[in-house]
Motif scaffolding. Structure first.
Motif, PDB file in Angstrom:
ATOM      1  N   UNK A  64       0.839  -1.190   0.000  1.00 40.93           N
ATOM      2  CA  UNK A  64       0.000   0.000   0.000  1.00 40.93           C
ATOM      3  C   UNK A  64       0.881   1.249   0.000  1.00 40.93           C
ATOM      4  N   UNK A  65       0.374   2.321  -0.572  1.00 38.98           N
ATOM      5  CA  UNK A  65       1.040   3.617  -0.535  1.00 38.98           C
ATOM      6  C   UNK A  65       0.601   4.313   0.745  1.00 38.98           C
ATOM      7  N   UNK A  66       1.565   4.867   1.515  1.00 33.98           N
ATOM      8  CA  UNK A  66       1.228   5.514   2.776  1.00 33.98           C
ATOM      9  C   UNK A  66       1.986   6.841   2.893  1.00 33.98           C
ATOM     10  N   UNK A  67       1.346   7.795   3.523  1.00 37.19           N
ATOM     11  CA  UNK A  67       1.966   9.091   3.765  1.00 37.19           C
ATOM     12  C   UNK A  67       2.297   9.214   5.242  1.00 37.19           C
ATOM     13  N   UNK A  91      17.040  10.655   4.539  1.00 40.18           N
ATOM     14  CA  UNK A  91      16.265  10.372   3.333  1.00 40.18           C
ATOM     15  C   UNK A  91      16.098  11.604   2.469  1.00 40.18           C
ATOM     16  N   UNK A  92      15.840  12.748   3.121  1.00 40.67           N
ATOM     17  CA  UNK A  92      15.605  13.992   2.373  1.00 40.67           C
ATOM     18  C   UNK A  92      16.244  15.168   3.095  1.00 40.67           C
ATOM     19  N   UNK A  93      16.539  16.187   2.326  1.00 39.60           N
ATOM     20  CA  UNK A  93      16.906  17.491   2.888  1.00 39.60           C
ATOM     21  C   UNK A  93      16.104  18.512   2.091  1.00 39.60           C
ATOM     22  N   UNK A  94      15.130  19.086   2.739  1.00 36.05           N
ATOM     23  CA  UNK A  94      14.246  19.991   2.020  1.00 36.05           C
ATOM     24  C   UNK A  94      13.506  19.206   0.954  1.00 36.05           C
ATOM     25  N   UNK A  95      13.469  19.726  -0.261  1.00 37.98           N
ATOM     26  CA  UNK A  95      12.779  19.070  -1.375  1.00 37.98           C
ATOM     27  C   UNK A  95      13.617  17.989  -2.038  1.00 37.98           C
ATOM     28  N   UNK A  99      17.492   9.361  -0.810  1.00 35.53           N
ATOM     29  CA  UNK A  99      17.372   7.901  -0.810  1.00 35.53           C
ATOM     30  C   UNK A  99      16.716   7.438  -2.105  1.00 35.53           C
ATOM     31  N   UNK A 100      16.227   6.248  -2.106  1.00 36.40           N
ATOM     32  CA  UNK A 100      15.603   5.626  -3.265  1.00 36.40           C
ATOM     33  C   UNK A 100      14.389   6.446  -3.729  1.00 36.40           C
ATOM     34  N   UNK A 101      14.541   7.148  -4.840  1.00 39.26           N
ATOM     35  CA  UNK A 101      13.472   8.010  -5.349  1.00 39.26           C
ATOM     36  C   UNK A 101      12.283   7.207  -5.862  1.00 39.26           C
ATOM     37  N   UNK A 102      12.462   5.929  -6.126  1.00 42.42           N
ATOM     38  CA  UNK A 102      11.341   5.085  -6.555  1.00 42.42           C
ATOM     39  C   UNK A 102      10.446   4.751  -5.372  1.00 42.42           C
ATOM     40  N   UNK A 103      11.041   4.696  -4.193  1.00 36.35           N
ATOM     41  CA  UNK A 103      10.286   4.326  -3.002  1.00 36.35           C
ATOM     42  C   UNK A 103       9.725   5.536  -2.266  1.00 36.35           C
ATOM     43  N   UNK A 104      10.480   6.645  -2.222  1.00 31.66           N
ATOM     44  CA  UNK A 104      10.087   7.811  -1.424  1.00 31.66           C
ATOM     45  C   UNK A 104       9.795   9.015  -2.305  1.00 31.66           C
ATOM     46  N   UNK A 105       8.806   9.789  -1.859  1.00 31.05           N
ATOM     47  CA  UNK A 105       8.462  11.062  -2.490  1.00 31.05           C
ATOM     48  C   UNK A 105       8.074  12.026  -1.388  1.00 31.05           C
ATOM     49  N   UNK A 114       5.632   6.929   1.189  1.00 25.77           N
ATOM     50  CA  UNK A 114       6.264   5.640   0.917  1.00 25.77           C
ATOM     51  C   UNK A 114       5.384   4.972  -0.131  1.00 25.77           C
ATOM     52  N   UNK A 115       5.944   4.777  -1.330  1.00 30.93           N
ATOM     53  CA  UNK A 115       5.141   4.315  -2.460  1.00 30.93           C
ATOM     54  C   UNK A 115       4.587   2.915  -2.259  1.00 30.93           C
ATOM     55  N   UNK A 116       5.410   1.990  -1.780  1.00 31.06           N
ATOM     56  CA  UNK A 116       4.971   0.604  -1.600  1.00 31.06           C
ATOM     57  C   UNK A 116       5.521   0.098  -0.282  1.00 31.06           C
ATOM     58  N   UNK A 117       4.634  -0.101   0.680  1.00 26.69           N
ATOM     59  CA  UNK A 117       5.071  -0.573   1.995  1.00 26.69           C
ATOM     60  C   UNK A 117       5.393  -2.059   1.904  1.00 26.69           C
ATOM     61  N   UNK A 118       6.618  -2.385   2.306  1.00 25.85           N
ATOM     62  CA  UNK A 118       7.050  -3.775   2.395  1.00 25.85           C
ATOM     63  C   UNK A 118       7.709  -3.958   3.755  1.00 25.85           C
ATOM     64  N   UNK A 119       8.066  -5.175   4.059  1.00 28.17           N
ATOM     65  CA  UNK A 119       8.764  -5.439   5.322  1.00 28.17           C
ATOM     66  C   UNK A 119      10.058  -4.626   5.398  1.00 28.17           C
ATOM     67  N   UNK A 120      10.701  -4.415   4.244  1.00 25.62           N
ATOM     68  CA  UNK A 120      11.958  -3.641   4.208  1.00 25.62           C
ATOM     69  C   UNK A 120      11.750  -2.153   4.448  1.00 25.62           C
TER      70      UNK A 120
END
Length: 182
Positions: A64-67, A91-95, A99-105, A114-120
């Motif tokens: 699931x995608x979660x904010x 993970x981020x500094x400002x905008x 980290x992994x741009x595919x996973x985080x926005x 978090x685009x796709x919540x997994x155990x990792x």
């Protein structure tokens, strides 16, 4: 020797100018209005950000995608910077996402998506508002949020209050003593 002293005094006096003969560039009067510094504006108070809660737990279903919200109060974009961390890794500094741009926005309010919540991707996250280092901890878990039954909680609180009231009455009437309870 007196002659030398008089010569020194005479030489010193001759090198001094009278106040009337001073050039404008040589004259400095501290009390003169031209030499009084204009009062500078006091520095604007820095807005101190804060969080109403220091810690929260977020539950999400797998894939699931979660904010993850960073609900900072008194945030001012011109004075503050939100930095996101996971397990003490930035993970981020400002905008900017480090980290992994595919996973985080980041959304427009600087919340971490978090685009796709997994155990990792579960674990300890936190957002920090710089330069004040005000922080909110967020634990991301897979699963359903526990449901609190308000009716059961109210009944338990009422029963506890009744018990304490009866115990206090028994103690005040001398029927019970603290020694018999403990």
């Amino acid at each position: 020797m007196q002659h030398l002293l008089r010569a020194d005094v005479t030489e010193q006096k001759s090198s001094e100018k009278s106040p009337d003969s001073l050039d404008n560039d040589d004259f400095y009067d501290e009390s003169s209005p031209e030499n009084i510094k204009a009062a500078s504006k006091p520095p604007q108070p820095t807005i101190i950000p804060y969080f109403e809660e220091a810690k929260t737990v977020v539950y999400a279903k797998e894939n699931e995608r979660v904010t993850l919200n960073c609900p900072v109060k008194n945030y001012n974009e011109s004075q503050h910077l939100i930095v996101w961390f996971r397990n003490n890794n930035t993970l981020t500094t400002g905008q900017q996402i480090l980290a992994d741009a595919k996973l985080y926005q980041l959304d427009k309010d600087m919340n971490l998506v978090v685009d796709k919540v997994t155990e990792n991707s579960t674990g300890d996250y936190y957002c920090t508002v710089m330069p004040h280092k005000v922080r909110m901890d967020i634990i991301l878990k897979i699963g359903e949020a526990p449901v609190v039954n308000n009716h059961q909680m109210m009944m338990s609180a009422s029963a506890l209050l009744l018990f304490i009231t009866l115990l206090a009455r028994e103690l005040s009437n001398g029927i019970l003593s603290l020694a018999t309870i403990f």
